[in-house]
Design a protein around this motif. Structure first.
Motif, short mmCIF file in Angstrom:
data_model
loop_
_atom_site.label_atom_id
_atom_site.label_comp_id
_atom_site.label_asym_id
_atom_site.label_seq_id
_atom_site.Cartn_x
_atom_site.Cartn_y
_atom_site.Cartn_z
N UNK A 99 10.27 31.80 33.78
CA UNK A 99 10.81 30.68 33.01
C UNK A 99 10.23 30.59 31.60
N UNK A 100 9.06 31.18 31.40
CA UNK A 100 8.39 30.99 30.12
C UNK A 100 9.15 31.58 28.93
N UNK A 101 9.95 32.67 29.06
CA UNK A 101 10.69 33.13 27.87
C UNK A 101 11.66 32.08 27.32
N UNK A 102 12.13 31.18 28.19
CA UNK A 102 13.05 30.14 27.71
C UNK A 102 12.36 29.18 26.76
N UNK A 103 11.03 29.03 26.90
CA UNK A 103 10.30 28.16 25.99
C UNK A 103 10.38 28.66 24.55
N UNK A 104 10.46 29.98 24.37
CA UNK A 104 10.58 30.53 23.03
C UNK A 104 11.88 30.03 22.39
N UNK A 105 12.97 30.08 23.14
CA UNK A 105 14.24 29.62 22.62
C UNK A 105 14.25 28.14 22.34
N UNK A 106 13.65 27.35 23.23
CA UNK A 106 13.62 25.90 23.03
C UNK A 106 12.83 25.55 21.77
N UNK A 107 11.68 26.18 21.58
CA UNK A 107 10.86 25.92 20.39
C UNK A 107 11.60 26.36 19.13
N UNK A 108 12.23 27.54 19.19
CA UNK A 108 12.97 28.04 18.03
C UNK A 108 14.12 27.11 17.67
N UNK A 109 14.83 26.61 18.68
CA UNK A 109 15.94 25.69 18.42
C UNK A 109 15.44 24.40 17.79
N UNK A 110 14.33 23.88 18.32
CA UNK A 110 13.78 22.63 17.78
C UNK A 110 13.34 22.80 16.32
N UNK A 111 12.67 23.91 16.02
CA UNK A 111 12.23 24.15 14.64
C UNK A 111 13.41 24.33 13.70
N UNK A 112 14.42 25.03 14.15
CA UNK A 112 15.59 25.26 13.29
C UNK A 112 16.34 23.96 13.05
N UNK A 113 16.48 23.13 14.07
CA UNK A 113 17.13 21.83 13.88
C UNK A 113 16.32 20.97 12.91
N UNK A 114 14.99 21.01 13.02
CA UNK A 114 14.16 20.27 12.07
C UNK A 114 14.38 20.71 10.64
N UNK A 115 14.52 22.02 10.44
CA UNK A 115 14.80 22.54 9.10
C UNK A 115 16.17 22.08 8.61
N UNK A 116 17.15 22.01 9.52
CA UNK A 116 18.48 21.56 9.13
C UNK A 116 18.45 20.10 8.69
N UNK A 117 17.72 19.26 9.43
CA UNK A 117 17.61 17.85 9.04
C UNK A 117 16.89 17.71 7.70
N UNK A 118 15.85 18.51 7.49
CA UNK A 118 15.13 18.45 6.22
C UNK A 118 16.02 18.88 5.06
N UNK A 119 16.93 19.84 5.31
CA UNK A 119 17.79 20.33 4.23
C UNK A 119 18.84 19.31 3.82
N UNK A 120 19.22 18.40 4.73
CA UNK A 120 20.25 17.42 4.40
C UNK A 120 19.81 16.53 3.24
N UNK A 121 18.54 16.15 3.23
CA UNK A 121 18.06 15.28 2.17
C UNK A 121 17.91 15.96 0.83
N UNK A 122 18.16 17.26 0.75
CA UNK A 122 17.97 17.99 -0.49
C UNK A 122 19.29 18.47 -1.10
N UNK A 123 20.38 17.98 -0.60
CA UNK A 123 21.67 18.40 -1.16
C UNK A 123 22.64 17.23 -1.16
N UNK A 124 23.69 17.37 -1.96
CA UNK A 124 24.74 16.36 -2.03
C UNK A 124 25.77 16.59 -0.95
N UNK A 125 26.45 15.51 -0.57
CA UNK A 125 27.53 15.64 0.42
C UNK A 125 28.64 16.52 -0.17
N UNK A 126 29.07 17.50 0.60
CA UNK A 126 30.11 18.40 0.16
C UNK A 126 29.59 19.64 -0.55
N UNK A 127 28.30 19.66 -0.87
CA UNK A 127 27.71 20.80 -1.55
C UNK A 127 26.75 21.50 -0.61
N UNK A 128 26.33 22.70 -0.97
CA UNK A 128 25.36 23.44 -0.20
C UNK A 128 24.07 23.61 -0.97
#
Length: 530
Positions: free
Chosen positions: A240-269
């Motif tokens: 079961x432990x390999x699944x923890x790698x995916x869970x941690x990676x998903x959590x970190x990537x989602x955190x980066x996505x939330x952080x990126x929202x505050x640095x751009x305008x709506x409709x822009x990238x």
């Protein structure tokens, strides 16, 4: 007002808008997986028959396509399902996740609906949260139906839960990757292309890593989300432990996505749009040239991916020949000898590569819809450009690229086969086999075009149809004869294993032409954007 204000309402709206997509994806992915597993129990009822199949799929080419091959020494039905089906199921849920997230995040912004919603009492993080919830629920439903179906087939509970959890984690990882990719670009087409490219890269990393190191996997295996989930060794000795790698990676990537929202305008990238020339290049004259320019990134990514996958498959003939020479009992199971077995394998895996080429076509046709949603289609049609030429130019680029990918698959397989078998004629035979698949490719592209022209809201169903075509082509030997009647490959001679026949190919070409005609006619009769 908090940054999550209105999340519940928007999440309910997101799930409601996906009320057809989620059930269709769930039933298609989980249902086809369970159907194949059930067929395996019928086709390979004894330990001897399963062990003979284990010998056939233990080659590097089979490892590259399917997985690391855990449990081949004692090839149970569960190990067979995990080795031969789980990888395809993971790719399917990854595609589903990318499309769902891109639709809720980038498409909503590109069409301007997000800006309208944000004018109300809605927080900055509400949109991305609602989209992630919808995609996560879709992945959860697939995993639940999958574990129920595998248990119904009679597979052990621990392995069924382990495999389903691996599928779920892969879906969550690519959900988060797609959410992050949607922050960098202002176009849904590009965001989807980045997500699909990530799936291809992940699959290639897993394939190369498993071929290099076998069961243990190399470093490349452990940087692939698909490699993490297959490393759980479902139905063998569940880890079961390999699944923890995916869970941690998903959590970190989602955190980066939330952080990126505050640095751009709506409709822009986050990535600034590249400045263009004051005057358009002569090469951009016409809709066809513009479509080729818009699609060039996806064409390059898909082309490289298909060609790279074709190279290890070409060595399959040599591997089969070596296996037969080393195992006389195996030779008795292959009355046609090594040459016939190799040709059968080439024909089978060519279907896989051609369907990969068709995946580009589905994604590209879906991206045409975004041209309508964003209003760019109306701007082009306001000029002296007819609807037939606007749609026909884009379909011409898509069809030509898909055909080129199919031929590239034959070239890649032929080069490796000719080198490993010391048979220069293998290159010509496999290129001919690839050309033989072109009518089937055009039928699939035509079906995509017809759905777009007649009922664009049904475009998500194309991915389900493509999954059906892949399953029918790859697992036809263990499925009922009637299962593949809607697949164009059901009527295509399986070259180089079978003899050539021009009649079914001519019929498929006529069918493709009729579908393209229906697409243009339907587009001319419906409202743009409807």
């Amino acid at each position: 007002m908090s940054r999550l204000s209105g999340t519940g309402v928007l999440a309910e709206l997101a799930v409601r808008t996906d009320r057809v997509r989620i059930p269709v994806w769930t039933v298609a992915v989980a249902g086809l997986t369970v159907l194949i597993a059930s067929s395996y129990s019928t086709i390979y009822p004894t330990a001897e028959s399963r062990q003979a199949r284990a010998e056939l799929i233990s080659s590097p080419a089979a490892t590259a396509l399917a997985g690391p091959g855990y449990g081949l020494d004692d090839y149970t039905l569960g190990a067979m399902v995990a080795n031969e089906i789980a990888g395809m199921t993971m790719v399917a849920v990854a595609i589903m996740s990318v499309l769902l997230v891109t639709r809720h995040l980038r498409t909503e912004e590109e069409t301007g609906r997000t800006e309208l919603v944000r004018a109300g009492v809605v927080g900055r993080y509400t949109g991305i949260t609602a989209g992630l919830i919808s995609a996560a629920l879709a992945n959860l439903f697939v995993a639940l139906l999958l574990v129920i179906g595998l248990l119904g087939v009679g597979l052990p509970p621990a392995g069924s839960l382990n495999m389903s959890a691996g599928v779920l984690v892969v879906g969550l990882v690519f959900t988060s990757l797609s959410a992050l990719a949607s922050q960098f670009t202002e176009h849904a087409r590009t965001a989807s292309g980045v997500g699909i490219s990530a799936i291809i890269v992940g699959y290639l990393l897993r394939a190369v890593g498993d071929v290099q190191q076998g069961h243990s996997g190399s470093l490349l295996t452990w940087v692939s989300p698909i490699g993490w989930s297959q490393a759980t060794r479902a139905y063998v000795d569940e880890r079961w432990w390999p699944l923890l790698i995916g869970i941690v990676a998903a959590a970190l990537t989602v955190g980066c996505a939330y952080a990126a929202i505050g640095r751009r305008d709506v409709g822009a990238g986050l990535l600034p749009p590249r400045g263009g020339r004051a005057e358009a290049s002569p090469r951009l004259t016409g809709i066809t040239a513009l479509a080729a320019r818009q699609q060039r990134g996806q064409i390059l990514a898909w082309g490289v991916g298909v060609f790279a996958l074709s190279l290890p498959i070409g060595s399959l003939g040599k591997q089969i020949s070596d296996f037969i020479d080393q195992d006389p009992d195996l030779a008795q199971l292959l009355p046609g000898g090594a040459a016939a077995a190799a040709d059968g394998a080439f024909a089978l895996y060519l279907v896989f590569l051609v369907v990969m080429a068709a995946m580009y076509a589905v994604g590209a046709v879906v991206s045409i819809r975004s041209e309508e949603s964003s209003g760019r289609a109306e701007e082009a049609l306001a000029t002296p450009v007819s609807r037939a030429s606007w749609l026909g130019g884009q379909l011409a680029v898509i069809a030509a690229a898909a055909v080129a990918f199919a031929v590239a698959a034959g070239v890649g397989m032929g080069i490796t086969a000719a080198f490993t078998l010391s048979d220069a004629g293998a290159l010509g035979r496999l290129i001919g086999a690839a050309l033989n698949s072109v009518p089937a490719v055009l039928v699939i592209v035509g079906a995509c075009a017809a759905v777009y022209g007649l009922s664009p809201r049904a475009l998500p169903a194309l991915w389900v149809f493509l999954g059906y075509v892949l399953v029918a082509g790859m697992f036809g030997e263990v499925l009922p004869d009637w299962f593949g009647v809607l697949s164009p490959f059901h009527y295509t001679p399986a070259l180089p294993a079978e003899s050539f026949s021009a009649t079914p190919l001519a019929v498929l070409l006529l069918l493709a032409a009729a579908l393209f005609l229906a697409a243009v006619t339907g587009f001319q009769r419906r409202d743009v954007g409807r």
